[in-house]
Every structure is written in C-alpha cells, then in structure tokens.
Design a protein around this motif. Structure first.
Motif, PDB file in Angstrom:
ATOM      1  N   PHE A  34      -8.888   3.894  -0.137  1.00 30.84           N
ATOM      2  CA  PHE A  34      -9.133   2.453  -0.211  1.00 30.84           C
ATOM      3  C   PHE A  34      -8.089   1.757  -1.088  1.00 30.84           C
ATOM      4  O   PHE A  34      -7.671   0.631  -0.803  1.00 30.84           O
ATOM      5  N   MET A  67     -11.833   8.957  -0.895  1.00 30.34           N
ATOM      6  CA  MET A  67     -12.234   7.572  -0.650  1.00 30.34           C
ATOM      7  C   MET A  67     -11.526   6.604  -1.587  1.00 30.34           C
ATOM      8  O   MET A  67     -10.978   5.580  -1.153  1.00 30.34           O
ATOM      9  N   ALA A 100     -13.375   5.824   4.133  1.00 26.63           N
ATOM     10  CA  ALA A 100     -14.706   6.399   3.904  1.00 26.63           C
ATOM     11  C   ALA A 100     -15.053   7.388   5.009  1.00 26.63           C
ATOM     12  O   ALA A 100     -15.501   8.514   4.734  1.00 26.63           O
ATOM     13  N   THR A 132      -6.483   5.980   5.313  1.00 26.82           N
ATOM     14  CA  THR A 132      -7.345   6.918   6.037  1.00 26.82           C
ATOM     15  C   THR A 132      -6.706   8.301   6.089  1.00 26.82           C
ATOM     16  O   THR A 132      -7.382   9.321   5.919  1.00 26.82           O
ATOM     17  N   ALA A 154      -7.190   9.884   2.768  1.00 23.91           N
ATOM     18  CA  ALA A 154      -8.586  10.265   2.578  1.00 23.91           C
ATOM     19  C   ALA A 154      -8.876  11.593   3.265  1.00 23.91           C
ATOM     20  O   ALA A 154      -9.552  12.467   2.700  1.00 23.91           O
ATOM     21  N   SER A 162      -9.604  15.195   1.210  1.00 28.61           N
ATOM     22  CA  SER A 162     -10.946  15.778   1.340  1.00 28.61           C
ATOM     23  C   SER A 162     -10.963  17.054   2.171  1.00 28.61           C
ATOM     24  O   SER A 162     -11.945  17.803   2.140  1.00 28.61           O
ATOM     25  N   ALA A 165     -13.184   0.638   7.321  1.00 29.86           N
ATOM     26  CA  ALA A 165     -13.958   1.703   6.688  1.00 29.86           C
ATOM     27  C   ALA A 165     -13.306   3.065   6.887  1.00 29.86           C
ATOM     28  O   ALA A 165     -13.881   4.092   6.546  1.00 29.86           O
ATOM     29  N   LEU A 168     -15.294  11.610   4.589  1.00 32.03           N
ATOM     30  CA  LEU A 168     -16.527  12.321   4.923  1.00 32.03           C
ATOM     31  C   LEU A 168     -16.309  13.344   6.036  1.00 32.03           C
ATOM     32  O   LEU A 168     -16.825  14.459   5.980  1.00 32.03           O
TER      33      LEU A 168
END
Length: 316
Positions: A125, A121, A53, A83, A86, A90, A50, A57
C-alpha cells in the motif's frame, strides 16, 4: 573422513524422517493449487486498489508459481507494483512445508505467516500510495508488448482481443485465452512426489552442509558468532533469500530451526524469498533498471524488518 561419515549418517536419518510429512503436505498443496490457482490469479487481477491486500493474503498460500504469475501480471501492468511487492513479501515458498514437516509449533507458523502478510500489505500500500502521489500509478497495459516479445499468440483467433490486447486479461475472456499451466491435466500425486523429491534433496544437502560445519567448527562457536554479529546474520540471510530457488527458503528455515539464525534474520531472509518470481520478473519485465530497483527495494525491506526485529530482541 570421520566427520563426513558422521555428517552423512545424521543428514540421511534426519531427512528421511521428513519425507512422509513433506509428501502429505505437498499433496494437499497440489490439490489446493489445482482447484484454486486460477481463481487466485483472477482475484488479484480484479482487486484494483485493494491489490496489495489481496496479493498479500493469496501470496501466503503455498501455491507453486504464484509469485511467478504475479510477476507476469505486473510485467503486463495488469496489477500494480504494490501488489507485486505484497505477493513477493508474503510468498512462503518452501518455508511452510518445512515447518510442518519439522512439526514446528503452530504458534510459530502463525506468527511467521502473519508477519509476512502484514509486511506485504504495508509495503504494498505504501508503494502504491507513493506512485499515486507522483502520478505514476496510471500505466497503459503492456500485454501486447509481452505477447509480441514472447511470441505467445495469446490473442488466438479473437479479432476483438487482437485489436484490443487489454481484453486478453479481462476476466470474462480468461477461458478463451487460458495458457498452459505446469500441472494442468497432470497427476496431483505425481506433482507432489516430484516436489517432495526435489525438496528432500535440498534438505539433505543443506542438512549435510550444516552437519559438516557443526562437527568441524562446533555448534557453540557458531552460535556465539551469530549472537555476537546479529546484524551480519540479518544481511547474510536476506542475501541468501534472494536466490530464486526453493533451496534458499529451505536453508533459512532449517538454520532457524537448528538455532543458528535468530528470528529477525529468519524473517528478513524469508521476506526476500520470492521463489521463482524474481526469475520471471527479469525474464518478462522491461526495462532492466526497474527490475534492479525492485530487487534492491525488496532486499532493503527484508534487511530493515529483520534488523528491527533483531534490535527489539523479538523471539517467535
């Protein structure tokens, strides 16, 4: 000379208005980082599949240096490449404080942050899925290589970790090997003042440059050029976003708020703005060709998303 004096006056007044908002924003951010920064890193380390994600965030939270932490964790292969992307995509860098200081509509802020999280995300992924399909997602931890290269002695006196470097980044052993943090033991207010002063200077210089250009060329001429060359503005904003300094996100955000950049170009540039994360990546990760590939893919994602939003005529 008349243009310069006029630009200096406007840049000074416009920047001065933002200082109180910037300080309050950074004060809140410093308090957040001081109490939640370590927990955020720990969450990313333990995220597993995960990771993208959790990284997306947490990356959107304006924590100073979180992208740098992600780069270090990736260099040690504690987190996946997905990761890392991500977090990079973000990361809001200085965008959020500027939007808040400029009293931008909350709807705009939420939309920008949501786009960055979703893109982070999806791309994260997707990268992990491709690496898994290629069976390149299982790499040994490189913590011992990182420590030997930087001579950081992170194993301390722990013989178990000395014999098994992977334990250094085991969550249960974090307190035994806690590294120095930029703000640890320092004053939150002092850090907030420092950030405010630095960003205020960047804002002043960017605003001054914009005022000189606007007064010399004319706002209508610049707006017409950007409107007639939307693709070029996306490429230019994305390239500016690669600059590993908060000045990049400051410039991109200010240009958008001034109406010089469109929404697509702004999003493209901000997606690429990973703060000092890229600098840390090139400092810690090997081999160099991997870093160049990451840089190229990050730029490609920024230009692609910005280009699509521009073609669709998206307005935020």
């Amino acid at each position: 000379m008349e243009i310069m004096m006029h630009a200096l006056e406007h840049a000074f007044v416009d920047t001065l208005k933002l200082v109180p908002f910037l300080f309050v924003t950074y004060l809140a951010m410093e308090a957040l980082e001081h109490h939640a920064g370590v927990a955020s890193e720990a969450a990313v380390r333990k995220a597993g599949h995960a990771g993208p994600a959790i990284g997306a965030l947490l990356g959107v939270v304006p924590q100073c240096g979180f992208s740098a932490a992600a780069s270090t964790l990736y260099a040690a292969r504690v987190v996946s490449l997905g990761t890392l992307f991500a977090v990079f995509l973000s990361t809001s860098d200085e965008m959020l404080p500027i939007l808040i200081a400029e009293q931008a509509p909350m709807a705009l802020i939420v939309k920008v942050l949501a786009i960055k999280v979703v893109v982070g995300m999806v791309v994260g992924f997707a990268i992990d899925a491709v690496l898994h399909a290629m069976r390149r997602d299982k790499e040994h931890l490189r913590i011992h290589e990182l420590c030997e290269r930087d001579n950081c002695h992170c194993n301390g006196d722990c013989k178990a970790c000395g014999n098994n470097p992977e334990l250094v980044y085991d969550f249960e052993h974090d307190k035994e090997h806690d590294h120095d943090h930029d703000h640890e033991g320092g004053s939150i207010a002092k850090s907030a003042l420092k950030h405010t002063a630095q960003v205020t200077l960047f804002i002043f210089l960017v605003t001054l440059a914009l005022e000189v250009v606007m007064d010399s060329v004319g706002e209508e001429a610049i707006a017409a050029f950007m409107e007639g060359n939307p693709g070029l503005s996306v490429v230019a904003a994305s390239l500016v976003g690669l600059i590993p300094n908060c000045a990049a996100s400051v410039a991109i955000t200010e240009l958008y708020l001034d109406g010089t950049l469109g929404a697509g170009a702004m999003i493209g540039g901000l997606l690429v703005s990973a703060g000092v994360g890229l600098l840390v990546l090139f400092r810690t990760n090997r081999p160099l060709r991997d870093n160049l590939a990451i840089l190229a893919l990050l730029l490609l994602v920024g230009m692609a998303v910005g280009g699509v939003l521009t073609l669709l005529g998206v307005v935020l």
